[in-house]
Scaffold this active site. Sequence first.
Site, mmCIF file in Angstrom:
data_model
loop_
_atom_site.group_PDB
_atom_site.id
_atom_site.type_symbol
_atom_site.label_atom_id
_atom_site.label_comp_id
_atom_site.label_asym_id
_atom_site.label_seq_id
_atom_site.Cartn_x
_atom_site.Cartn_y
_atom_site.Cartn_z
ATOM 1 C CB THR A 133 -0.881 -0.016 1.165
ATOM 2 O OG1 THR A 133 -1.548 1.068 1.451
ATOM 3 C CG2 THR A 133 -0.210 -0.375 2.574
ATOM 4 C CG ASP A 134 -0.944 4.976 -0.975
ATOM 5 O OD1 ASP A 134 -1.757 4.388 0.037
ATOM 6 O OD2 ASP A 134 -1.794 5.922 -1.604
ATOM 7 C CD GLU A 135 -3.570 3.450 4.118
ATOM 8 O OE1 GLU A 135 -3.457 3.454 5.413
ATOM 9 O OE2 GLU A 135 -4.645 3.005 3.350
ATOM 10 C CE1 TYR A 159 -3.415 -2.718 5.607
ATOM 11 C CE2 TYR A 159 -3.432 -0.332 5.115
ATOM 12 C CZ TYR A 159 -3.538 -1.695 4.638
ATOM 13 O OH TYR A 159 -3.131 -1.748 3.183
ATOM 14 C CE LYS A 163 0.112 -4.627 2.836
ATOM 15 N NZ LYS A 163 -0.400 -6.077 2.266
ATOM 16 N NE ARG A 223 -6.593 8.093 3.013
ATOM 17 C CZ ARG A 223 -6.175 8.959 3.866
ATOM 18 N NH1 ARG A 223 -5.785 10.174 3.611
ATOM 19 N NH2 ARG A 223 -6.213 8.702 5.201
#
Length: 353
Positions: A133-135, A159, A163, A223
């Site tokens: 993910t980009d997070e 989260y 990741k 987002r």
Amino acid sequence: MILVTGGAGFIGSNFVLDWLANPKAEGIVNLDKLTYAGNLSTLAPLEKDSRHVFIKGDIGDSTLVAHLLQQYRPRAIINFAAESHVDRSIHGPADFIQTNILGSFNLLECTRTHWNSLPIEEQQQFRFLHISTDEVYGSLGANDTAFKESTAYEPNSPYSASKAASDHLVRAWFHTYGLPVLTTNCSNNYGPFHFPEKLIPLVILNALNEKPLPIYGDGMQVRDWLYVSDHCAAIRCVLEKGALGETYNVGGWNEKANLDVVKTICAILDELRPRANGASYAEQIRFVTDRPGHDRRYAIDASKLERELGWKPSETFDTGIRKTIEWYLGHPEWVAGVQSGSYRDWINRHYVA
Ligand code: NAD
Ligand code: TYD
């Protein structure tokens, strides 16, 4: 065959359905634990397709994973399996550590043992593609440039931290053991079969059910939205053409503030399914307490993937969000199954243990 993990979840099931829509495609072994987020009824169209083998199980189960690798000898593994919802990770981070970190670690170790036992030609063809993910990059300010593959990791939620940890493990298994890995870091997905705990499906279904549309904080968090089939196409592209050990950012160049996303959904619903009283769905918008540690802005620079591998998204946000809303309006049985929880009956009727 290829082995897909988490293929009963939102992106995984879209990937499996897209892949097998090609009559010439190789078969898929689909390993999924069927947590609350796994929905086998999504894969019901594949019930009679012998190219799809569903296995209910955990990526953290080394005996099972080793057995599957030996039995099916996949030429590639695509790791979608994860706990994926930020709000859940805030309330209960343990499952995120267990699956996203320890589960990925186990999958890497089983893969390494298996890969070492393969003849050299099969070793060279083998790929382990990790979906991330980009997070992991953290939060951007309004004027910061978009995340590149070289942006430092600064995860802020349980989260994204879990990741990030798994991404680091994947990287280390390449540098230390030579495992042929690839990683993709994608922005927020949306589209069919999205579980209604995430913003877009939640808003569509709450609107139709005359429930409040909850906006966290001021609703100005940004987002970068990508239609799910564009993500699936990017994954196929990286699997076939990606350079070993590389990471690829995947995004749609569609930065939107949450409030604008919700207003757009309301406007399309006003047109496609007008409320009986003639008022706009936007009347149901409610500002609620913000998420703790809420990242302000994500934006993906996907130019490496476009330049080096030739991928481009085919949907804009306008076309993708309309398709998504039309899909939810056109699939009341799927929605009812998810909302009543009856989709879980499929687990008992359809999985192969
Ligand atoms: P999801 O929550 O809809 O699906 C996850 C799937 O993994 C479910 O079917 C679940 O049953 C399965 N699973 C969970 N724990 C497991 C375990 N221990 N063993 C086997 N299966 C297990 O998630 P998603 O939105 O489809 O995301 C898929 C992947 O893509 C995740 O790795 C996520 O981090 C990543 N990703 C998601 C987005 C997004 O916007 N949804 C964006 C970028 C990256
Ligand atoms: P979400 O779909 O949970 O994805 P992520 O947190 O992984 O980006 O949330 C998208 C954005 O929408 C995020 O900024 C949080 C916000 N949001 C709301 O404002 N209200 C909601 O009810 C939800 C679920 C999310």
